[in-house]
Write an enzyme that holds these catalytic residues in place. Structure first.
Site, PDB file in Angstrom:
ATOM      1  N   TYR A  51      59.186  29.706  60.797  1.00  0.00           N
ATOM      2  CA  TYR A  51      59.600  30.499  59.629  1.00  0.00           C
ATOM      3  C   TYR A  51      58.995  29.958  58.332  1.00  0.00           C
ATOM      4  O   TYR A  51      59.563  30.180  57.254  1.00  0.00           O
ATOM      5  CB  TYR A  51      61.123  30.559  59.545  1.00  0.00           C
ATOM      6  N   PHE A  59      67.686  31.916  51.752  1.00  0.00           N
ATOM      7  CA  PHE A  59      68.299  31.914  53.086  1.00  0.00           C
ATOM      8  C   PHE A  59      67.573  31.002  54.077  1.00  0.00           C
ATOM      9  O   PHE A  59      67.952  30.917  55.249  1.00  0.00           O
ATOM     10  CB  PHE A  59      68.356  33.337  53.654  1.00  0.00           C
ATOM     11  N   ARG A  87      59.583  46.903  66.017  1.00  0.00           N
ATOM     12  CA  ARG A  87      60.336  46.896  64.742  1.00  0.00           C
ATOM     13  C   ARG A  87      61.258  48.116  64.685  1.00  0.00           C
ATOM     14  O   ARG A  87      62.394  48.015  64.221  1.00  0.00           O
ATOM     15  CB  ARG A  87      59.378  46.904  63.540  1.00  0.00           C
ATOM     16  N   THR A  93      66.693  44.612  59.035  1.00  0.00           N
ATOM     17  CA  THR A  93      67.155  43.216  59.059  1.00  0.00           C
ATOM     18  C   THR A  93      68.682  43.135  58.997  1.00  0.00           C
ATOM     19  O   THR A  93      69.307  42.366  59.725  1.00  0.00           O
ATOM     20  CB  THR A  93      66.551  42.457  57.853  1.00  0.00           C
ATOM     21  N   ARG A 104      69.725  45.767  66.557  1.00  0.00           N
ATOM     22  CA  ARG A 104      70.536  45.110  65.527  1.00  0.00           C
ATOM     23  C   ARG A 104      71.809  45.898  65.235  1.00  0.00           C
ATOM     24  O   ARG A 104      72.866  45.312  65.026  1.00  0.00           O
ATOM     25  CB  ARG A 104      69.693  44.892  64.265  1.00  0.00           C
ATOM     26  N   ASN A 114      71.282  38.105  63.195  1.00  0.00           N
ATOM     27  CA  ASN A 114      70.943  39.506  63.480  1.00  0.00           C
ATOM     28  C   ASN A 114      70.273  39.735  64.841  1.00  0.00           C
ATOM     29  O   ASN A 114      69.501  40.673  65.019  1.00  0.00           O
ATOM     30  CB  ASN A 114      70.107  40.094  62.334  1.00  0.00           C
ATOM     31  N   HIS A 117      64.440  38.886  66.692  1.00  0.00           N
ATOM     32  CA  HIS A 117      63.264  38.799  65.827  1.00  0.00           C
ATOM     33  C   HIS A 117      62.178  39.709  66.370  1.00  0.00           C
ATOM     34  O   HIS A 117      62.059  39.872  67.585  1.00  0.00           O
ATOM     35  CB  HIS A 117      62.728  37.355  65.806  1.00  0.00           C
ATOM     36  N   GLU A 128      52.393  34.215  66.695  1.00  0.00           N
ATOM     37  CA  GLU A 128      53.741  33.900  67.189  1.00  0.00           C
ATOM     38  C   GLU A 128      53.768  33.811  68.721  1.00  0.00           C
ATOM     39  O   GLU A 128      54.498  32.990  69.286  1.00  0.00           O
ATOM     40  CB  GLU A 128      54.738  34.942  66.675  1.00  0.00           C
TER      41      GLU A 128
END
Ligand code: IDP
Ligand code: MG
Length: 136
Positions: A51, A59, A87, A93, A104, A114, A117, A128
């Site tokens: 991250y 956050f 997505r 989010t 979510r 949540n 990812h 990633e």
């Protein structure tokens, strides 16, 4: 051309709540094929690195602490236009803003915790996926 692969993670809240199987079934039901996956407990160093783009955000500390709080389940997922499709399947989010039927909306507790990812670009998907699966 949009890529066929994205990186998803079932986050520690969903794994800890015993929802991994349900979330995975939902994802497969949306047309994604699991190419690689494993249960992993991230170290603080790994979570901070994953991250890194969010370092300095208000956050960030909460996010790193959450992502290291228990095992998570990274997955290399294949589908046409995988990044955008995933997505869409996971939703916004903040679960309060996520569309009905998204992961979510169904499984997330809050904007921080949540459930899942999803990579946000083909370039980040490649990075990633390599982060978790390159050495295999
Ligand atoms: P995304 O996961 O939908 O791409 P990002 O903005 O990239 O959302 O944020 C990464 C992760 O950081 C989120 O999934 C969530 O777990 C956490 N996060 C983002 N914004 C907040 C916030 O305002 N409060 C707490 N956690 C947040
Ligand atoms: Mg993001």
């Amino acid at each position: 051309m949009a890529g066929r692969m994205t990186l998803g993670i079932v986050k520690p809240d969903a794994v800890g709540a015993g929802k991994l199987g349900q979330v995975l079934a939902h994802i497969e039901g949306q047309g994604f094929t699991v190419r690689e996956a494993r249960l992993v407990r991230l170290t603080r160093q790994e979570a901070e690195a994953f991250y890194e783009v969010h370092r300095g955000r208000p956050f960030y500390e909460e996010l790193v602490s959450f992502m290291t709080s228990g095992p998570c389940f990274p997955m290399a997922l294949e589908a046409p236009d995988a990044v955008a499709a995933f997505r869409a399947a996971i939703g916004s989010t903040d679960p309060a803003e996520a569309a009905e039927g998204t992961v979510r909306r169904l499984y997330a507790e809050s904007k921080g915790r949540n459930a899942v990812h999803g990579s946000d670009s083909d370039e980040n998907a490649e990075k990633e996926i390599a982060f978790f699966f390159a050495e295999r």
